[in-house]
Design an enzyme around this catalytic site. Structure first.
Site, PDB file in Angstrom:
ATOM      1  CB  THR A 195      -0.907  -0.019   1.320  1.00  0.00           C
ATOM      2  OG1 THR A 195      -0.244   0.444   2.472  1.00  0.00           O
ATOM      3  CG2 THR A 195      -1.654  -1.372   1.132  1.00  0.00           C
TER       4      THR A 195
ATOM      5  CE1 TYR B 148       2.961   8.875   9.279  1.00  0.00           C
ATOM      6  CE2 TYR B 148       4.958   9.715  10.854  1.00  0.00           C
ATOM      7  CZ  TYR B 148       4.339   8.897   9.862  1.00  0.00           C
ATOM      8  OH  TYR B 148       5.178   7.725   8.982  1.00  0.00           O
TER       9      TYR B 148
ATOM     10  CB  ILE C  22       8.908   4.095   1.980  1.00  0.00           C
ATOM     11  CG1 ILE C  22       9.980   4.814   2.886  1.00  0.00           C
ATOM     12  CG2 ILE C  22       9.057   2.639   2.848  1.00  0.00           C
ATOM     13  CD1 ILE C  22       9.517   5.107   4.409  1.00  0.00           C
TER      14      ILE C  22
ATOM     15  CB  SER D  24       7.914   5.797  12.333  1.00  0.00           C
ATOM     16  OG  SER D  24       8.544   7.125  12.547  1.00  0.00           O
TER      17      SER D  24
END
Length: 345
Positions: free
Chosen positions: A16, A159, A22, A146
Site C-alpha cells: 500500500t 501522525y 518508501i 517509525s
C-alpha cells in the site's frame, strides 16, 4: 509458499502507498527479487509508473486505485490482486498522510483523516491479508512503522499517534497468532527519517518548507529493511542508529527528550526556505494526478541522504537475537542521551 505460487515460481507481495516514497522503493526491491506485485495507492499516475517498473524487472503487476481508509475498497483490492496474480505471500502496510502543525492549530477533521489513513488503513490492510493467510496458515504482514511510534515529536501529533496505535494493534494481533499457533507472521519495521516526496505535498502550517529530521536516509534503505523483515521472523526491525537511539532514550530518559525536542524539534523539521502558500497537499486527494506527474521514490534531499545504514547491515548479518544487538542498541541510546544532555545545558 502456496502451491499455486510454487507452480508460477513467483511469490506475490501487496504494497500500500505503492506510488511514491518508501512504497515505491519497496515495489522496485521486491520486483528485482522476483516478486509479482500488487500495488495500492490513490494516485493513478504513480501507480501506472510503478507497475511499468515491475514489468521491466520481469514481473507481473496489478495496480488498484484505492484509498486505504475505505475498508471495503481494501478488501476488494485484495480480491482483485489475488484473482490476477495468485495467492498473496507478503502484505506491506505503508500508506500514510500527515499534517505538520501545532496541536493548538489542528482541526478535528485532520486528526480523523490522518487516523483513518495512517492507522485504520493498516488495520484494514491487515484484516484483508489475514482473511487469506490464516486459512492456508502462511504469509507475512509487514507494518511500516517509525521511531515516532515510540517517541513522539512536536508538530506531528496526529501522525505520531497513528504510529503508536499501529504498534498497539500489532502487539495484540501477534499474541493472538501465537495463541492460535499460526504460521502467519506479523512484524514492524521502524524507520528513521527518509528522503521521500511527502515533504513536497504534506499539509503544513509551518512557515518554512518541511523536512525529515536529520540524519536522513534514502528510501532504498527502507525498502531493504522491509524486504529483510518479510523474510526473517523478527518481531521488530529497527533500521538506523538514530531510530534505535530515540526508541531506547524514550524508555530511559523520556523527560530529557521532552526538553530536547522542545528546544530542537521545531527547527529540525523545517528548512531555511519559506513554504509556498499555494503548495498543494495530499490529505484528502493525491497530488500526482492533478499535477500530472509521477513523483517516484526520492524527495528533494538527495544531497543530505545516506544510501546505507550500518545498523541495518549489522541487524541483517545476525541470524537471530544476538548479544551484539543489545550492545549496539544500548550504545546508540547512550550516544543519544549524551547529545540530549549536552544540548539541554
Amino acid at each position: 509458499m502456496p502451491e499455486s505460487n510454487r507452480i508460477a515460481r513467483r511469490p506475490v507481495v501487496v504494497i500500500t502507498g505503492a506510488s511514491a516514497g518508501i512504497g515505491r522503493a519497496a515495489v522496485r526491491h521486491f520486483a528485482k527479487q522476483g516478486y509479482d506485485v500488487g500495488l495500492i495507492a490513490r494516485g493513478e499516475q504513480g501507480l501506472l509508473a510503478a507497475a511499468d517498473e515491475v514489468r521491466r524487472f520481469g514481473g507481473r503487476a496489478c495496480h488498484v486505485v484505492c484509498d486505504v481508509a475505505d475498508a471495503e475498497a481494501v478488501e476488494s483490492a485484495a480480491a482483485q490482486i489475488e484473482s490476477e496474480l495468485g495467492l498473496i505471500d507478503v502484505w506491506v502496510n505503508n500508506a500514510m498522510v500527515s499534517v505538520f502543525s501545532p496541536v493548538a492549530e489542528m482541526e478535528p477533521h485532520e486528526y480523523k483523516r490522518v487516523t483513518e489513513v495512517s492507522y485504520l488503513g493498516y488495520v484494514y490492510g491487515t484484516l484483508a491479508a489475514l482473511r487469506r493467510m490464516r486459512r492456508r496458515d502462511h504469509g507475512t504482514i509487514v507494518q511500516v512503522g517509525s521511531a515516532l511510534a515510540y517517541r513522539s515529536i512536536p508538530l506531528q501529533s496526529a501522525y505520531c499517534a497513528a504510529k503508536h496505535a499501529i504498534v498497539g494493534f500489532t502487539d495484540s494481533l501477534r499474541c493472538e497468532l501465537i495463541h492460535d499457533q499460526s504460521n502467519v507472521h506479523v512484524t514492524v519495521v521502524h524507520m528513521p527519517a527518509v528522503n521521500t516526496p511527502q515533504f513536497e505535498w504534506v499539509k503544513s502550517r509551518l512557515p518554512n518548507k518541511s523536512q525529515p529530521v536529520p540524519p536522513i536516509f534514502q528510501p532504498e534503505v527502507a525498502a531493504d529493511a522491509i524486504f529483510f523483515a518479510a523474510h526473517h521472523r523478527r518481531r521488530e526491525v529497527w533500521v538506523a542508529r538514530s531510530a534505535i537511539g530515540s526508541i531506547l532514550a524514550q524508555k530511559f530518559v523520556p523527560g530529557l527528550l521532552d526538553h530536547y525536542l522542545a528546544k530542537n524539534g521545531f527547527k529540525s523539521q523545517q528548512t531555511e526556505d519559506r513554504k509556498d502558500p499555494d503548495q498543494p497537499d495530499n490529505l484528502y486527494a493525491p497530488v500526482d494526478d492533478h499535477q500530472g506527474g509521477d513523483f517516484g521514490a526520492h524527495g528533494s534531499f538527495d544531497d543530505q541522504a545516506s544510501d546505507q545504514s550500518p545498523m541495518l547491515t549489522l541487524v541483517q548479518a545476525m541470524p537471530g537475537r544476538h548479544p551484539l544487538a543489545s550492545l549496539a542498541m544500548f550504545a546508540a541510546a547512550g550516544v543519544m542521551a549524551g547529545r540530549i544532555l549536552s544540548s539541554s545545558r
